[in-house]
Design a protein around this motif. Structure first.
Motif, PDB file in Angstrom:
ATOM      1  N   LEU A 128       0.848  -1.190   0.000  1.00 27.38           N
ATOM      2  CA  LEU A 128       0.000   0.000   0.000  1.00 27.38           C
ATOM      3  C   LEU A 128       0.883   1.240   0.000  1.00 27.38           C
ATOM      4  O   LEU A 128       1.521   1.557   0.990  1.00 27.38           O
ATOM      5  N   GLY A 129       0.928   1.917  -1.135  1.00 25.24           N
ATOM      6  CA  GLY A 129       1.735   3.125  -1.254  1.00 25.24           C
ATOM      7  C   GLY A 129       2.789   2.975  -2.326  1.00 25.24           C
ATOM      8  O   GLY A 129       3.635   2.078  -2.252  1.00 25.24           O
ATOM      9  N   ALA A 130       2.748   3.868  -3.318  1.00 29.42           N
ATOM     10  CA  ALA A 130       3.653   3.772  -4.472  1.00 29.42           C
ATOM     11  C   ALA A 130       4.663   4.898  -4.500  1.00 29.42           C
ATOM     12  O   ALA A 130       5.017   5.402  -5.558  1.00 29.42           O
ATOM     13  N   GLY A 131       5.125   5.303  -3.306  1.00 33.76           N
ATOM     14  CA  GLY A 131       6.287   6.168  -3.251  1.00 33.76           C
ATOM     15  C   GLY A 131       7.533   5.376  -3.587  1.00 33.76           C
ATOM     16  O   GLY A 131       7.455   4.221  -4.039  1.00 33.76           O
ATOM     17  N   SER A 132       8.697   5.940  -3.331  1.00 29.60           N
ATOM     18  CA  SER A 132       9.934   5.261  -3.715  1.00 29.60           C
ATOM     19  C   SER A 132      10.122   3.946  -2.967  1.00 29.60           C
ATOM     20  O   SER A 132      10.459   2.918  -3.575  1.00 29.60           O
ATOM     21  N   TRP A 133       9.884   3.929  -1.667  1.00 31.33           N
ATOM     22  CA  TRP A 133      10.140   2.725  -0.882  1.00 31.33           C
ATOM     23  C   TRP A 133       9.089   1.657  -1.144  1.00 31.33           C
ATOM     24  O   TRP A 133       9.407   0.473  -1.301  1.00 31.33           O
ATOM     25  N   GLY A 134       7.818   2.036  -1.218  1.00 29.88           N
ATOM     26  CA  GLY A 134       6.787   1.064  -1.528  1.00 29.88           C
ATOM     27  C   GLY A 134       7.002   0.425  -2.891  1.00 29.88           C
ATOM     28  O   GLY A 134       6.848  -0.793  -3.061  1.00 29.88           O
ATOM     29  N   THR A 135       7.400   1.231  -3.860  1.00 30.78           N
ATOM     30  CA  THR A 135       7.657   0.713  -5.200  1.00 30.78           C
ATOM     31  C   THR A 135       8.850  -0.232  -5.200  1.00 30.78           C
ATOM     32  O   THR A 135       8.840  -1.279  -5.866  1.00 30.78           O
ATOM     33  N   ALA A 136       9.892   0.124  -4.448  1.00 30.18           N
ATOM     34  CA  ALA A 136      11.077  -0.742  -4.382  1.00 30.18           C
ATOM     35  C   ALA A 136      10.748  -2.077  -3.728  1.00 30.18           C
ATOM     36  O   ALA A 136      11.186  -3.137  -4.204  1.00 30.18           O
ATOM     37  N   LEU A 137       9.977  -2.061  -2.645  1.00 26.69           N
ATOM     38  CA  LEU A 137       9.588  -3.307  -1.998  1.00 26.69           C
ATOM     39  C   LEU A 137       8.738  -4.168  -2.933  1.00 26.69           C
ATOM     40  O   LEU A 137       8.924  -5.390  -3.013  1.00 26.69           O
ATOM     41  N   ALA A 138       7.807  -3.541  -3.631  1.00 28.37           N
ATOM     42  CA  ALA A 138       6.974  -4.286  -4.578  1.00 28.37           C
ATOM     43  C   ALA A 138       7.828  -4.896  -5.681  1.00 28.37           C
ATOM     44  O   ALA A 138       7.575  -6.024  -6.128  1.00 28.37           O
ATOM     45  N   SER A 139       8.850  -4.174  -6.107  1.00 26.73           N
ATOM     46  CA  SER A 139       9.754  -4.685  -7.133  1.00 26.73           C
ATOM     47  C   SER A 139      10.507  -5.913  -6.639  1.00 26.73           C
ATOM     48  O   SER A 139      10.637  -6.916  -7.363  1.00 26.73           O
ATOM     49  N   VAL A 140      11.000  -5.858  -5.402  1.00 34.73           N
ATOM     50  CA  VAL A 140      11.697  -7.008  -4.814  1.00 34.73           C
ATOM     51  C   VAL A 140      10.769  -8.220  -4.769  1.00 34.73           C
ATOM     52  O   VAL A 140      11.136  -9.336  -5.175  1.00 34.73           O
TER      53      VAL A 140
END
Length: 345
Positions: A6-18
């Protein structure tokens, strides 16, 4: 597994990518339709990670119900100021998940709650489900596949290990820790010190001053943490000194950059505008000062930063006052218990 961030800032996007690289069916909840289309169609998130190419399997959605439906793990990764609203809306939807985690480094300024307390206060999530992701992990490096190590803290070992297994891969190493309180406090409070180190850099001070701020800042962090029930060992680990180092020294650190601008003569508003993204340390200064008063402990660096940010004190004056404080022991609590009796004899 089905996992939602939940949340597509830099950290949320990076975690989703991992997670997506690890083979999980990963959904990224976003607020803005145009950002959702960008992630789904162009596989980029230019505002937050301008140089990153996201996995094509990553699915973005603006529908919270759709994003969370069937998720076994849900990870909150929105700014702390947005957490009360997102937790309120999402909590009824996540109560059946195996793990409900957050990767937010901050406090709810209104209540002074840590993020895990905020999630638990909804009564929809139990301690056995809850986990915290923290540690030295700039999103720009994570999404590029550079070696990174983080910590998952949880009340239950099985919960920590489930999330550890979901996240871990050859470039993203995950340790577990039972100290939820310490992990959250360390991850949040280090942002304050990064602001101070940035200010010192902006004032033209050298490495000696920055090293002193980091070291004495770590002492303040641990002092508050122990008073609130955290283990001092947590502050010596990745979520403490590890995250402190990277946030105080990295070109990616928003808190360091904002502090450097303020030390160079920018106002708080000008500095935040120049950084262009959320600087969690600013709100955390308020929370830390309030907690220090509540628990009757000294946090002189936090107090000095509060005066600079919110009362108009010049950074140079705040430094002079810090340097002119009454002399003391380096490790106050240890000195009182161990050194004083020896020296008295």
């Amino acid at each position: 597994m089905n996992i939602t961030v939940l949340g597509a800032g830099s950290w949320g996007t990076a975690l989703a990518s991992v997670l997506c690289h690890n083979g999980h069916r990963t959904t990224l909840w976003v607020r803005r339709p145009e950002q959702c289309r960008e992630i789904n169609e162009r596989h980029t998130n230019v505002k937050y990670l301008p140089d990153a190419r996201l996995p094509e399997a990553l699915v973005a959605s603006t529908d919270l119900h759709e994003a969370v439906r069937d998720a076994q793990i849900v990870i909150f990764s929105v700014p702390s100021q947005a957490m009360p609203e997102v937790v309120r809306d999402a909590s009824p939807l996540v109560q059946s998940c195996d793990v409900v985690a957050h990767a937010v480094k901050g406090f709810d300024v209104t209540t002074g709650q840590r993020m895990s307390q905020l999630i638990l206060s909804t009564k929809q999530v139990g301690k056995a489900q809850l986990a915290v992701i923290t540690g030295p992990s700039h999103a720009e490096e994570v999404v590029a596949g550079l070696p990174t190590t983080v910590v998952v803290a949880a009340y239950e070992r099985a919960t920590a290990e489930l999330l550890q297994d979901a996240l871990m891969n050859p470039y993203f190493r995950v340790y577990t820790n039972p100290d939820v309180v310490g992990a959250e406090l360390a991850g949040s409070l280090k942002n304050i010190i990064a602001l101070g180190v940035g200010m010192a850099d902006g004032l033209g001070f050298g490495d000696n001053a920055k090293a002193a701020l980091m070291t004495r800042g770590l002492a303040e962090m641990a002092r508050l943490g122990m008073k609130m029930g955290a283990s001092p060992l947590t502050f010596a680990g990745l979520s403490g000194v590890g995250d402190l180092i990277v946030t105080c020294t990295s070109q990616h650190s928003r808190n360091f950059r904002a502090g450097r601008l303020i030390g160079s003569g920018f106002s708080l508003e000008e500095a935040l505008g120049a950084v262009g993204m959320v600087v969690e340390g600013v709100r955390t200064v308020r929370a830390a000062v309030a907690l220090a008063e509540r628990f009757h402990i000294e946090m002189p660096i936090a107090n000095a930063l509060y005066d600079v940010l919110f009362t108009g004190k010049k950074p140079s004056v705040a430094v002079e006052e810090l340097m002119g404080r009454e002399r003391g022991h380096e490790v106050e609590e240890v000195a009182r218990e161990l050194l004083a009796p020896k020296w008295d004899t």
